[in-house]
Design a protein around this motif. Structure first.
Motif, PDB file in Angstrom:
ATOM      1  N   LYS A   1      20.461  64.017  12.263  1.00  0.00           N
ATOM      2  CA  LYS A   1      21.052  64.946  13.233  1.00  0.00           C
ATOM      3  C   LYS A   1      20.719  64.446  14.633  1.00  0.00           C
ATOM      4  O   LYS A   1      19.770  63.677  14.813  1.00  0.00           O
ATOM      5  N   GLY A   2      21.461  64.888  15.618  1.00  0.00           N
ATOM      6  CA  GLY A   2      21.139  64.545  17.004  1.00  0.00           C
ATOM      7  C   GLY A   2      21.762  63.244  17.469  1.00  0.00           C
ATOM      8  O   GLY A   2      22.742  62.774  16.893  1.00  0.00           O
ATOM      9  N   LEU A   3      21.173  62.658  18.477  1.00  0.00           N
ATOM     10  CA  LEU A   3      21.754  61.479  19.150  1.00  0.00           C
ATOM     11  C   LEU A   3      21.251  60.170  18.535  1.00  0.00           C
ATOM     12  O   LEU A   3      20.341  60.174  17.710  1.00  0.00           O
ATOM     13  N   ASP A   4      21.865  59.055  18.963  1.00  0.00           N
ATOM     14  CA  ASP A   4      21.441  57.697  18.572  1.00  0.00           C
ATOM     15  C   ASP A   4      21.359  57.521  17.066  1.00  0.00           C
ATOM     16  O   ASP A   4      20.429  56.892  16.546  1.00  0.00           O
ATOM     17  N   THR A   5      22.327  58.051  16.366  1.00  0.00           N
ATOM     18  CA  THR A   5      22.265  58.038  14.902  1.00  0.00           C
ATOM     19  C   THR A   5      22.286  56.620  14.334  1.00  0.00           C
ATOM     20  O   THR A   5      21.641  56.350  13.330  1.00  0.00           O
ATOM     21  N   HIS A   6      23.040  55.705  14.989  1.00  0.00           N
ATOM     22  CA  HIS A   6      23.200  54.369  14.404  1.00  0.00           C
ATOM     23  C   HIS A   6      21.909  53.555  14.528  1.00  0.00           C
ATOM     24  O   HIS A   6      21.485  52.908  13.566  1.00  0.00           O
ATOM     25  N   ALA A   7      21.282  53.622  15.689  1.00  0.00           N
ATOM     26  CA  ALA A   7      20.002  52.929  15.869  1.00  0.00           C
ATOM     27  C   ALA A   7      18.956  53.495  14.909  1.00  0.00           C
ATOM     28  O   ALA A   7      18.154  52.750  14.327  1.00  0.00           O
ATOM     29  N   ARG A   8      18.978  54.808  14.723  1.00  0.00           N
ATOM     30  CA  ARG A   8      17.985  55.431  13.834  1.00  0.00           C
ATOM     31  C   ARG A   8      18.262  55.081  12.374  1.00  0.00           C
ATOM     32  O   ARG A   8      17.328  54.901  11.575  1.00  0.00           O
ATOM     33  N   ALA A   9      19.528  54.967  12.015  1.00  0.00           N
ATOM     34  CA  ALA A   9      19.862  54.575  10.641  1.00  0.00           C
ATOM     35  C   ALA A   9      19.385  53.144  10.380  1.00  0.00           C
ATOM     36  O   ALA A   9      18.831  52.853   9.314  1.00  0.00           O
ATOM     37  N   LEU A  10      19.584  52.251  11.364  1.00  0.00           N
ATOM     38  CA  LEU A  10      19.113  50.869  11.203  1.00  0.00           C
ATOM     39  C   LEU A  10      17.591  50.828  11.105  1.00  0.00           C
ATOM     40  O   LEU A  10      17.035  50.121  10.256  1.00  0.00           O
ATOM     41  N   ALA A  11      16.926  51.604  11.949  1.00  0.00           N
ATOM     42  CA  ALA A  11      15.461  51.625  11.936  1.00  0.00           C
ATOM     43  C   ALA A  11      14.921  52.145  10.609  1.00  0.00           C
ATOM     44  O   ALA A  11      13.861  51.713  10.140  1.00  0.00           O
ATOM     45  N   ALA A  12      15.676  53.071   9.997  1.00  0.00           N
ATOM     46  CA  ALA A  12      15.235  53.639   8.714  1.00  0.00           C
ATOM     47  C   ALA A  12      15.555  52.703   7.551  1.00  0.00           C
ATOM     48  O   ALA A  12      15.068  52.908   6.432  1.00  0.00           O
ATOM     49  N   GLY A  13      16.395  51.683   7.810  1.00  0.00           N
ATOM     50  CA  GLY A  13      16.713  50.711   6.756  1.00  0.00           C
ATOM     51  C   GLY A  13      17.670  51.226   5.701  1.00  0.00           C
ATOM     52  O   GLY A  13      17.717  50.676   4.594  1.00  0.00           O
ATOM     53  N   VAL A  14      18.455  52.250   6.029  1.00  0.00           N
ATOM     54  CA  VAL A  14      19.392  52.750   5.017  1.00  0.00           C
ATOM     55  C   VAL A  14      20.472  51.705   4.753  1.00  0.00           C
ATOM     56  O   VAL A  14      20.828  50.923   5.634  1.00  0.00           O
ATOM     57  N   ARG A  15      20.951  51.653   3.520  1.00  0.00           N
ATOM     58  CA  ARG A  15      22.015  50.708   3.153  1.00  0.00           C
ATOM     59  C   ARG A  15      23.389  51.346   3.266  1.00  0.00           C
ATOM     60  O   ARG A  15      24.415  50.651   3.245  1.00  0.00           O
ATOM     61  N   VAL A  16      23.412  52.662   3.294  1.00  0.00           N
ATOM     62  CA  VAL A  16      24.672  53.392   3.433  1.00  0.00           C
ATOM     63  C   VAL A  16      24.526  54.395   4.580  1.00  0.00           C
ATOM     64  O   VAL A  16      23.538  55.119   4.655  1.00  0.00           O
ATOM     65  N   HIS A  17      25.511  54.396   5.452  1.00  0.00           N
ATOM     66  CA  HIS A  17      25.529  55.308   6.591  1.00  0.00           C
ATOM     67  C   HIS A  17      26.920  55.953   6.581  1.00  0.00           C
ATOM     68  O   HIS A  17      27.669  55.785   5.606  1.00  0.00           O
ATOM     69  N   GLY A  18      27.304  56.672   7.616  1.00  0.00           N
ATOM     70  CA  GLY A  18      28.644  57.238   7.589  1.00  0.00           C
ATOM     71  C   GLY A  18      28.844  58.344   8.581  1.00  0.00           C
ATOM     72  O   GLY A  18      28.176  58.387   9.627  1.00  0.00           O
ATOM     73  N   CYS A  19      29.758  59.248   8.243  1.00  0.00           N
ATOM     74  CA  CYS A  19      30.081  60.348   9.154  1.00  0.00           C
ATOM     75  C   CYS A  19      30.404  61.603   8.347  1.00  0.00           C
ATOM     76  O   CYS A  19      30.712  61.527   7.151  1.00  0.00           O
ATOM     77  N   THR A  20      30.293  62.730   9.037  1.00  0.00           N
ATOM     78  CA  THR A  20      30.438  64.035   8.389  1.00  0.00           C
ATOM     79  C   THR A  20      31.278  64.954   9.258  1.00  0.00           C
ATOM     80  O   THR A  20      31.067  65.018  10.473  1.00  0.00           O
ATOM     81  N   VAL A  21      32.216  65.676   8.650  1.00  0.00           N
ATOM     82  CA  VAL A  21      32.856  66.797   9.336  1.00  0.00           C
ATOM     83  C   VAL A  21      32.290  68.067   8.714  1.00  0.00           C
ATOM     84  O   VAL A  21      32.279  68.217   7.490  1.00  0.00           O
ATOM     85  N   HIS A  22      31.778  68.946   9.570  1.00  0.00           N
ATOM     86  CA  HIS A  22      31.159  70.178   9.074  1.00  0.00           C
ATOM     87  C   HIS A  22      31.597  71.375   9.893  1.00  0.00           C
ATOM     88  O   HIS A  22      32.078  71.225  11.021  1.00  0.00           O
ATOM     89  N   ILE A  23      31.413  72.543   9.308  1.00  0.00           N
ATOM     90  CA  ILE A  23      31.648  73.807  10.000  1.00  0.00           C
ATOM     91  C   ILE A  23      30.456  74.049  10.921  1.00  0.00           C
ATOM     92  O   ILE A  23      29.298  73.847  10.523  1.00  0.00           O
ATOM     93  N   VAL A  24      30.743  74.474  12.150  1.00  0.00           N
ATOM     94  CA  VAL A  24      29.682  74.611  13.144  1.00  0.00           C
ATOM     95  C   VAL A  24      28.881  75.901  12.933  1.00  0.00           C
ATOM     96  O   VAL A  24      29.453  76.981  12.755  1.00  0.00           O
ATOM     97  N   ARG A  25      27.590  75.731  12.919  1.00  0.00           N
ATOM     98  CA  ARG A  25      26.646  76.852  12.945  1.00  0.00           C
ATOM     99  C   ARG A  25      25.827  76.730  14.231  1.00  0.00           C
ATOM    100  O   ARG A  25      25.916  75.710  14.927  1.00  0.00           O
TER     101      ARG A  25
END
Ligand code: GRF
Length: 203
Positions: free
Chosen positions: A116-140
């Protein structure tokens, strides 16, 4: 179903929605684009596409409440049924979220609930995930939280930089958002509490 899109900047997801909604069988009409920033590049693209636009700058209001009331009023005047946040960079207050409950969508550049939040791509790389992506959600009321309408996965390569990964995810966003909006606008996806039910045939 009339849709209002809220933007703050580039508006490439907005453009993808406008493009998709030109198809005669698309179940939603993009009726209004509002930006909280007068310099948002997306405003020009919306105008060029013949869509009504408006600027409601948060800087012109004494407080967040009156800024959001102005947006609410403009959306209602235009007969809007559904709101799509597309790179809209202000967190909406609980009263606004409640007023448009289950009728506001957001796109976030990660596979929620991760990153969640900002800089998702840098954080995904730092976490070493092999799969990343995007989500459409209902706003709460909580940021990047709410029932998930649709997700798209994107592979991460060892050569990726935050920029290359962002570009790959953005391409997926531009396909996902029109699909997710169509699911909600057509009633093929229905919000049930904190989950979204999608008709089996539509998946
Ligand atoms: C997108 O990555 C979206 O997921 C995020 O902000 C970015 C907006 O880009 N919420 P654009 O304005 O749609 O081009």
């Amino acid at each position: 179903r009339k849709v209002g899109i809220l933007i703050s900047g580039r508006g490439s997801n907005m453009s993808a929605l406008i493009e998709a909604a030109k198809q005669p069988d698309y179940p939603a009409e993009i009726a209004l684009v509002l930006s909280n920033r007068p310099e948002a590049a997306g405003l020009r693209h919306a105008t060029d596409a013949g869509i009504a636009t408006g600027v409601i700058s948060h800087r012109d209001f004494a407080d967040k409440r009156s800024f959001e009331e102005a947006m609410d009023e403009r959306l209602r005047e235009a007969g809007i049924d559904l709101i799509c946040l597309a790179g809209f960079m202000r967190l909406l207050s609980p009263w606004f979220v409640d007023a448009w409950r289950d009728r506001t969508l957001n796109i976030h550049p990660s596979l929620l609930p991760s990153f969640k939040g900002l800089d998702t791509h840098a954080r995904a790389l730092a976490a070493g995930v092999r799969v990343h992506g995007c989500t459409v959600h209902i706003v709460r009321a909580e940021m990047d939280d709410g029932p998930i309408v649709a997700q798209a996965a994107v592979p991460v390569s060892s050569q990726d930089t935050a920029e290359s990964l962002a570009a790959r995810v953005l391409g997926a966003e531009h396909r996902l958002y029109p699909h997710a909006l169509a699911l909600i606008a057509s009633g093929r996806a229905i919000v049930e509490g904190e989950r979204v039910r999608v008709d089996a045939e539509a998946v």
